[in-house]
Structures are given as C-alpha cells and as structure tokens.
Design a protein around this motif. Sequence first.
Motif, PDB file in Angstrom:
ATOM      1  N   ALA A 117      40.203  31.065   1.017  1.00  0.00           N
ATOM      2  CA  ALA A 117      40.155  31.522   2.409  1.00  0.00           C
ATOM      3  C   ALA A 117      40.586  32.979   2.517  1.00  0.00           C
ATOM      4  O   ALA A 117      40.006  33.759   3.282  1.00  0.00           O
ATOM      5  N   ARG A 118      41.610  33.354   1.745  1.00  0.00           N
ATOM      6  CA  ARG A 118      42.063  34.748   1.769  1.00  0.00           C
ATOM      7  C   ARG A 118      40.959  35.690   1.322  1.00  0.00           C
ATOM      8  O   ARG A 118      40.728  36.748   1.932  1.00  0.00           O
ATOM      9  N   ARG A 128      38.278  35.969   4.012  1.00  0.00           N
ATOM     10  CA  ARG A 128      38.726  36.859   5.104  1.00  0.00           C
ATOM     11  C   ARG A 128      38.603  38.323   4.690  1.00  0.00           C
ATOM     12  O   ARG A 128      38.221  39.176   5.506  1.00  0.00           O
ATOM     13  N   THR A 129      38.936  38.618   3.439  1.00  0.00           N
ATOM     14  CA  THR A 129      38.804  39.993   2.946  1.00  0.00           C
ATOM     15  C   THR A 129      37.352  40.440   2.988  1.00  0.00           C
ATOM     16  O   THR A 129      37.034  41.557   3.427  1.00  0.00           O
ATOM     17  N   ILE A 167      35.017  39.270   4.905  1.00  0.00           N
ATOM     18  CA  ILE A 167      34.628  39.417   6.316  1.00  0.00           C
ATOM     19  C   ILE A 167      35.108  40.758   6.852  1.00  0.00           C
ATOM     20  O   ILE A 167      34.369  41.472   7.546  1.00  0.00           O
ATOM     21  N   GLN A 168      36.341  41.120   6.537  1.00  0.00           N
ATOM     22  CA  GLN A 168      36.895  42.394   7.004  1.00  0.00           C
ATOM     23  C   GLN A 168      36.069  43.570   6.488  1.00  0.00           C
ATOM     24  O   GLN A 168      35.735  44.491   7.241  1.00  0.00           O
ATOM     25  N   GLN A 185      31.316  34.007   7.747  1.00  0.00           N
ATOM     26  CA  GLN A 185      31.998  33.389   8.890  1.00  0.00           C
ATOM     27  C   GLN A 185      31.846  31.870   8.859  1.00  0.00           C
ATOM     28  O   GLN A 185      32.784  31.141   9.209  1.00  0.00           O
ATOM     29  N   LEU A 237      34.278  30.555   6.324  1.00  0.00           N
ATOM     30  CA  LEU A 237      35.647  30.495   6.849  1.00  0.00           C
ATOM     31  C   LEU A 237      35.830  29.268   7.738  1.00  0.00           C
ATOM     32  O   LEU A 237      36.878  28.615   7.696  1.00  0.00           O
ATOM     33  N   ASN A 276      38.437  26.125   7.221  1.00  0.00           N
ATOM     34  CA  ASN A 276      39.288  25.531   8.260  1.00  0.00           C
ATOM     35  C   ASN A 276      39.123  24.015   8.300  1.00  0.00           C
ATOM     36  O   ASN A 276      40.091  23.268   8.499  1.00  0.00           O
TER      37      ASN A 276
END
Length: 350
Positions: free
Chosen positions: A251-252, A255-256, A258-259, A300, A303, A307
């Motif tokens: 997940a980390r 997120r990276t 996605i950023q 997305q 992610l 979840n």
Amino acid sequence: MAKLRLDQLNGALRKRLAPVYLISGDEPLLVQEACDLIRAAARQNGFTERELHHAEPNFDWDQLLTSANSLSLFAERKILEVRIDNGKPGDKGGKALTSFCERPPEDTLLLVIMPKLDGSSQRSKWFKAVEKVADFVQIWPIAAPQLPRWIDQRIQQAGMSASRDAIEMLAARIEGNLLAAAQEIEKLKLIAIDGQISAEMIAGAVADSARFDVFSLIDKALHGDARAAVRTLQGLKGEGTDATVILWALAREIRTLIQISHAMQQGQAFDRAAKSAGVWDKRKPLVQAATRRLKLTQLQMLLRKANGIDKAIKGLRNADAWDELMDLTLNLSGTFSLSPSVQKLTLAIT
C-alpha cells in the motif's frame, strides 16, 4: 529558552547547563543520544544522581515536585528525568511543570522527554512556562534523501570510510531505521580492513530480515517480474510473515506511485516528483517503469483493493487475505485483472 538542533546541543552544553531541558522527537536513537549528551554534561557538573519518572495516565505529579524539593542522601545534585510518552502532561502535569520552572532548584536538573510536539502543545501555558528557562531540542527525523549523508557521517565518526555504493546499500537495507544502522556500523567496525567498507562487505555482513524480503517483493513487482514477485510472496507466507506487514509495504508503494503519477499529470518532471516522494536514486528506474506501465486510475483501484484486503485481515470482510495479496501483487506487476466494475462487485460481494 534556547531552541537547539541536535548538532548544536554539544556546543551549548560546553558553555553552560540550563536548569531544564526539553527533548522532543519521534526518532528513538537521536532522542537517546541527545539525552546521553545532557546526562554526561550534568555528571561533569556534579549531578551524580538520576531519578527517572514515567508520566503515565495515573502518574502522581506531586511526586515530581516533592522529589525536586527534597535533598538527596547520596548526592548534592541530581537529574530529575520525566518521560511523557503520549506528549500530553495534562492539567496536573502542566501545573507541576509550570511550578518547577517558576523556581527551579539549584541542585536539580529537569530533563523532560516527549514525542514530537504539535503546534497546539507549543502554544500551551505549560510550554510557555517551560520555554522561559529550558533549552528545547526538537529532534527531526532523517528524511530519505538525507539518510545516506547521515550514514556517511556515522561511519566517519566510527573512524571508517565507505564507498558511495556501500552507503546506498546500507541505506536501502535499514529502510530508515537509524537504530539498526548504528548497530550495523558497530558490527562493521569488527570486520573492516583498514577502516574501509565496500558494497561487497555490506552485502555479506549486514543481515537481511523478513522486512527486507518484503521490499524485495515490492521491487520485483515494480520491475514487472510477476513470477518472481509471486514466488517471493509465497516464501514470505511460508515463513510466517504477518500479512499486515506485506499489505503495509504494498500500500505504501502504491501511494508513492499515485503521488508521483498525480504530480506528473500536473506537469512535473519524473525526477522532481520522485524526489518529493522520497524515492532513492537507485530505485528511480523501477518506479519510473511502474508509472509508465500503470495508469493513475489503475493505481487508485489498487489502493482501493488494498483497503479491502485490510478489512479482510481484520475480519470485516469474508475473503482470504493471502489470495487477495496475490491478486494485488500480480496487478502491481502488470498482470492487470481489475476494472472499476469488477472491483466494485468484488468488494460488494465479500
């Protein structure tokens, strides 16, 4: 009160001792080293007794004031150390700290240790009372881009030198764990030849852990090697690795990505976006390949999938977390099977 960086503390201690020191930060090694410097300086000035208090929820703050105002049977001066693990002294604690700082006893040095203080805490009445007499040392974490430099400095302080490749390899292995880095440097002192550390020496001497294997899984997925990533995931499962740890790492990384992808959509160059996201230089090719392979909308969805796996691990969804981790790993590797409709249906059914 003087506000000091950690690298300024030693110089300040040589000039004078403050009656109160407030150490605030979330990096255990650096907090410990700041406290060690203060204790050493205090001992040199006759503060030979140390009294430690842990200010837990039911702590009696009157003990602090009683101890501060009582003479020691064993020493003329003492260090009164208070650890406030939640960073909130509360009303009673705030009043006790304020009372102490209004009239600090000459034979007592107060050392207060807390996690990182937020803005509201630094505007509180107790903090304003403390800052009038204390030296405040705020410990900042070492960000990913600064970690190789920090490791290089530690190696030099230990009387050794290391190649750039060795430093970057050690940084990758310890993944920001400064305590682990310090321990590994101490081990390297025993085997370094003429104080020289090479990448080969790091590879052979620094222990790999399951945590590193998890990040190996991530790198294989980013590389698009689905078969190797799945094999690593199966190995982690067989070794009894907690599914939560693997999900956290996946997940980390998502997120990276996605950023970075979002920043690139806004017109940023990849290098700048990756640096802002804390990506190591040696990992940039892997991350860049993944951003080219996976669209922002796909990331997305991944992610959202993560979840859902989190809920499965916690028993809030009727699904096999390991099967879904396998699916997530395959999709991150480029074997993409999720679509918005499938993802919505999967989460609704399970």
